[in-house]
Design a protein around this motif. Structure first.
Motif, PDB file in Angstrom:
ATOM      1  N   SER A  31       0.850  -1.213  -0.015  1.00 28.80           N
ATOM      2  CA  SER A  31      -0.022  -0.037   0.019  1.00 28.80           C
ATOM      3  C   SER A  31       0.810   1.163   0.005  1.00 28.80           C
ATOM      4  O   SER A  31       0.559   2.189  -0.663  1.00 28.80           O
ATOM      5  CB  SER A  31      -0.758   0.174   1.238  1.00 28.80           C
ATOM      6  OG  SER A  31      -1.966  -0.980   1.096  1.00 28.80           O
ATOM      7  N   ASN A 232      -1.568   3.679  14.212  1.00 31.21           N
ATOM      8  CA  ASN A 232      -2.364   3.571  13.292  1.00 31.21           C
ATOM      9  C   ASN A 232      -1.823   3.625  11.978  1.00 31.21           C
ATOM     10  O   ASN A 232      -1.628   4.663  11.606  1.00 31.21           O
ATOM     11  CB  ASN A 232      -3.877   4.454  13.419  1.00 31.21           C
ATOM     12  CG  ASN A 232      -4.689   4.130  12.365  1.00 31.21           C
ATOM     13  OD1 ASN A 232      -4.629   3.300  11.398  1.00 31.21           O
ATOM     14  ND2 ASN A 232      -6.083   4.828  12.390  1.00 31.21           N
ATOM     15  N   LYS A 234      -2.835   3.720   9.266  1.00 35.77           N
ATOM     16  CA  LYS A 234      -3.693   4.671   8.201  1.00 35.77           C
ATOM     17  C   LYS A 234      -3.184   6.039   8.243  1.00 35.77           C
ATOM     18  O   LYS A 234      -3.132   6.936   7.230  1.00 35.77           O
ATOM     19  CB  LYS A 234      -5.175   4.576   8.575  1.00 35.77           C
ATOM     20  CG  LYS A 234      -5.784   3.075   8.161  1.00 35.77           C
ATOM     21  CD  LYS A 234      -7.155   3.495   8.149  1.00 35.77           C
ATOM     22  CE  LYS A 234      -7.645   3.280   9.455  1.00 35.77           C
ATOM     23  NZ  LYS A 234      -9.180   3.082   9.684  1.00 35.77           N
ATOM     24  N   LEU A 237       0.225   5.779   6.023  1.00 36.12           N
ATOM     25  CA  LEU A 237      -0.217   5.730   4.752  1.00 36.12           C
ATOM     26  C   LEU A 237      -0.753   7.070   4.141  1.00 36.12           C
ATOM     27  O   LEU A 237      -0.626   7.611   3.130  1.00 36.12           O
ATOM     28  CB  LEU A 237      -1.539   4.896   4.397  1.00 36.12           C
ATOM     29  CG  LEU A 237      -1.816   4.441   2.933  1.00 36.12           C
ATOM     30  CD1 LEU A 237      -0.492   3.935   2.231  1.00 36.12           C
ATOM     31  CD2 LEU A 237      -2.844   3.527   3.037  1.00 36.12           C
ATOM     32  N   GLU A 238      -1.260   7.933   4.900  1.00 34.80           N
ATOM     33  CA  GLU A 238      -2.019   9.222   4.704  1.00 34.80           C
ATOM     34  C   GLU A 238      -0.847  10.246   4.291  1.00 34.80           C
ATOM     35  O   GLU A 238      -0.901  10.883   3.202  1.00 34.80           O
ATOM     36  CB  GLU A 238      -3.171   9.696   5.780  1.00 34.80           C
ATOM     37  CG  GLU A 238      -3.622  11.074   5.064  1.00 34.80           C
ATOM     38  CD  GLU A 238      -4.692  10.850   4.303  1.00 34.80           C
ATOM     39  OE1 GLU A 238      -4.738  11.688   3.223  1.00 34.80           O
ATOM     40  OE2 GLU A 238      -5.212   9.808   4.110  1.00 34.80           O
TER      41      GLU A 238
END
Length: 598
Positions: A31, A232, A234, A237-238
């Motif tokens: 990802s 987290n 995410k 990734l953000e």
């Protein structure tokens, strides 16, 4: 499986080893690569680029101008011209004005520009970001950033530790649903947070009413700056998506703001944790594969030894801020003794190839005091603080774990900070100010020049009064027409400062011995004469940089400098050749010599 993917998996395993919810490192690595636009080729290739280890992405020609997007404001000359949608009727977009200033005044001596946070924000002059993906409409748009990046290397802030409490993400956190609802670090107030190191005096935890009840959100800086929870994945990734966006819009240098506070563990200092270092290394891995000449600079306003750790083994930050330089240099010039500056210089390891120091002596913040800890005594720090206060400066505090407060930084325009010595103001202010910059320009590393130093801007008491924030004192906003008039007026201090600094930079950028990684040795010429030797990487050029850092004439014995008599030596600043390399030179207060064999 290619080598990049495997490396990312190993880095992710280290970062998330204590986070039970994260175990599929392979999927997360894929990802991250997708977010950065990297592919997994069948033969181990990673595309689009393979980085070269220990490669310098800079030269002696690199000079970074540090500025806000609206440090210069231009009123429209033609009120009848067509106004683009959303643009102020009376004011040109400040990013356009900035580009004009760079082209008209700085093109020959500045090749990079750090535009301080240019995103929509709610406080802290940009460092409480509301939307990372947009340019603040009052400044311009991504097209203006791209226009600047066509002619200058753009440095942008990656405000990675926290965002605004007015962001959509935090709104969703309060609602308990939607993107960002799980992005923020919370802590039970009963937990032991006494060891947490912070640069502010406000309470660490912000009580927030949410759809799931009251939560206590971690706020390292202010209650409008809510900290992310990098446990987290995410969140990580953000930020990789954000980095990709910035690269696509011309950003080549990433300033990782407040990155030292990134990873939190209750019952620790939450500063410089190993997970934080590994996240920087992981982002370096991704960035250098996507854009090999992109550069990471870590902004870690902490004691010197901890700051240097962010170099890693040339696999973490490309550059680190030389945070100890501003307080030590100010101390040197107001006391007339370079004793501590020399000791620190001799303790600094040479930056290995592929890394460099980022030197600065003034910024949008202030003169940090933590980087002087262990280098200046409490008494010496107190003398410097009281002197700066007598020159109109302010002092910002930080909280200690014993409930007391301690000075954290001095807020003052550098031209005012150097208006005198510990004895008070004198007539040598501009000479002292120029001397300070001539030291910074010649040191090992890349020079970062704050726009208000280049322009000789004084303390802005009106803005300080308006905002009631100490840092505003050194964040003046110039009317561009008024500035142009000042720069054109030969009797103006702004004209004198601008032209002297520009002349020094014009000389600096032509000297191979001023390459950021050229050899540097400290000279021993007494406490009133500060000096160091630079030698180009190919050893063809030597420059002896010597400064009278006192307000009295000093005699330089050239025999102590050890100039080789087979070479011809001249002062690069005056162009004069030395007639007797074993003789003496009388140096006037704050005089600068750059003695070169080429």
């Amino acid at each position: 499986m290619n080598t990049l993917h495997l490396k990312l998996e190993q880095q992710l395993e280290f970062i998330y080893q204590d986070v039970d919810e994260v175990k599929d490192y392979r999927a997360l690595a894929s990802s991250l690569m997708a977010a950065m636009g990297l592919y997994e080729g069948p033969h181990g290739e990673t595309g689009p680029h393979e980085p070269v280890a220990f490669q310098n992405h800079w030269s002696e020609q690199d000079v970074v101008l540090i500025t806000y997007g609206d440090s210069l404001v231009q009123q429209r000359a033609n009120q009848e011209e067509e106004i683009p949608p959303g643009e102020c009727l009376l004011q040109q977009k400040p990013l356009i004005t900035l580009k004009r200033f760079l082209d008209d005044y700085c093109q020959d001596v500045v090749n990079s520009v750090h535009i301080l946070p240019f995103y929509p924000y709610s406080s802290d002059d940009g460092f409480a970001v509301i939307n990372y993906s947009a340019v603040n409409e009052s400044l311009g748009g991504w097209n203006d950033i791209n226009a600047i990046s066509e002619d200058y290397r753009v440095m942008a802030d990656l405000v990675i530790n926290h965002c605004s409490s007015r962001s959509v993400w935090f709104d969703n956190f309060i609602k308990g649903e939607g993107p960002g609802h799980d992005f923020f670090f919370t802590c039970d107030p009963s937990e032991d947070v006494s060891q947490v190191v912070r640069p502010r005096t406000s309470p660490l935890l912000r009580e927030t009413q949410t759809a799931d009840g009251i939560k206590h959100v971690w706020c390292t800086f202010s209650h409008d700056q809510v900290d992310f929870d990098f446990r987290n994945p995410k969140v990580l990734l953000e930020f990789v998506w954000i980095i990709r966006l910035y690269l696509d819009n011309g950003v080549k240098i990433f300033r990782m703001d407040a990155v030292a506070f990134l990873w939190k563990k209750v019952a620790t200092s939450c500063l410089n944790l190993e997970e934080t270092h590994e996240i920087v290394r992981l982002l370096r891995t991704l960035i250098e594969h996507a854009q090999p000449d992109a550069v990471i600079i870590t902004e870690t306003n902490i004691p010197n030894r901890e700051n240097l750790a962010y170099f890693g083994n040339a696999n973490e930050a490309h550059c680190v801020y030389n945070f100890s330089l501003p307080p030590l240099l100010v101390n040197t010039l107001i006391t007339g003794s370079c004793k501590h500056l020399k000791q620190w210089m001799m303790s600094m390891p040479p930056a290995q190839q592929g890394t460099a120091y980022f030197n600065f002596i003034a910024s949008h913040d202030g003169i940090g005091l933590r980087p002087a800890e262990g280098l200046l005594s409490e008494k010496e720090l107190n003398v410097m603080i009281s002197t700066m206060q007598s020159f109109g400066g302010r002092v910002s505090m930080r909280a200690l774990d014993n409930g007391k407060n301690k000075p954290y930084e001095i807020n003052i325009a550098l031209v005012d900070a150097l208006q005198g010595t510990t004895e008070g103001p004198d007539r040598w202010g501009i000479a002292r100010f120029v001397c300070a910059h001539s030291i910074m320009f010649a040191l090992e590393g890349i020079p970062g020049l704050y726009i208000h130093s280049l322009l000789g801007t004084h303390n802005d008491y009106e803005k300080l009064k308006h905002t009631n924030h100490n840092r505003s004192i050194n964040r003046h906003r110039w009317d561009y027409q008024a500035l142009q008039q000042q720069l054109a007026e030969e009797t103006s201090d702004h004209h004198k400062v601008f032209n002297e600094l520009k002349n020094l930079l014009a000389i600096r950028t032509k000297q191979a011995a001023f390459h950021p990684n050229a050899t540097q040795f400290t000279l021993h010429l007494g406490d009133q004469l500060f000096g160091f030797w630079r030698q180009s990487i190919d050893r063809s050029q030597s420059i002896f940089c010597i400064y009278n850092i006192s307000n009295e004439e000093q005699i330089l014995n050239l025999s102590e400098v050890n100039l080789i008599d087979l070479d011809e030596w001249r002062d690069l600043i005056t162009g004069d050749y030395l007639q007797n390399i074993s003789g003496q030179l009388a140096m006037s207060p704050y005089q600068v010599l750059w003695i070169s064999n080429k």
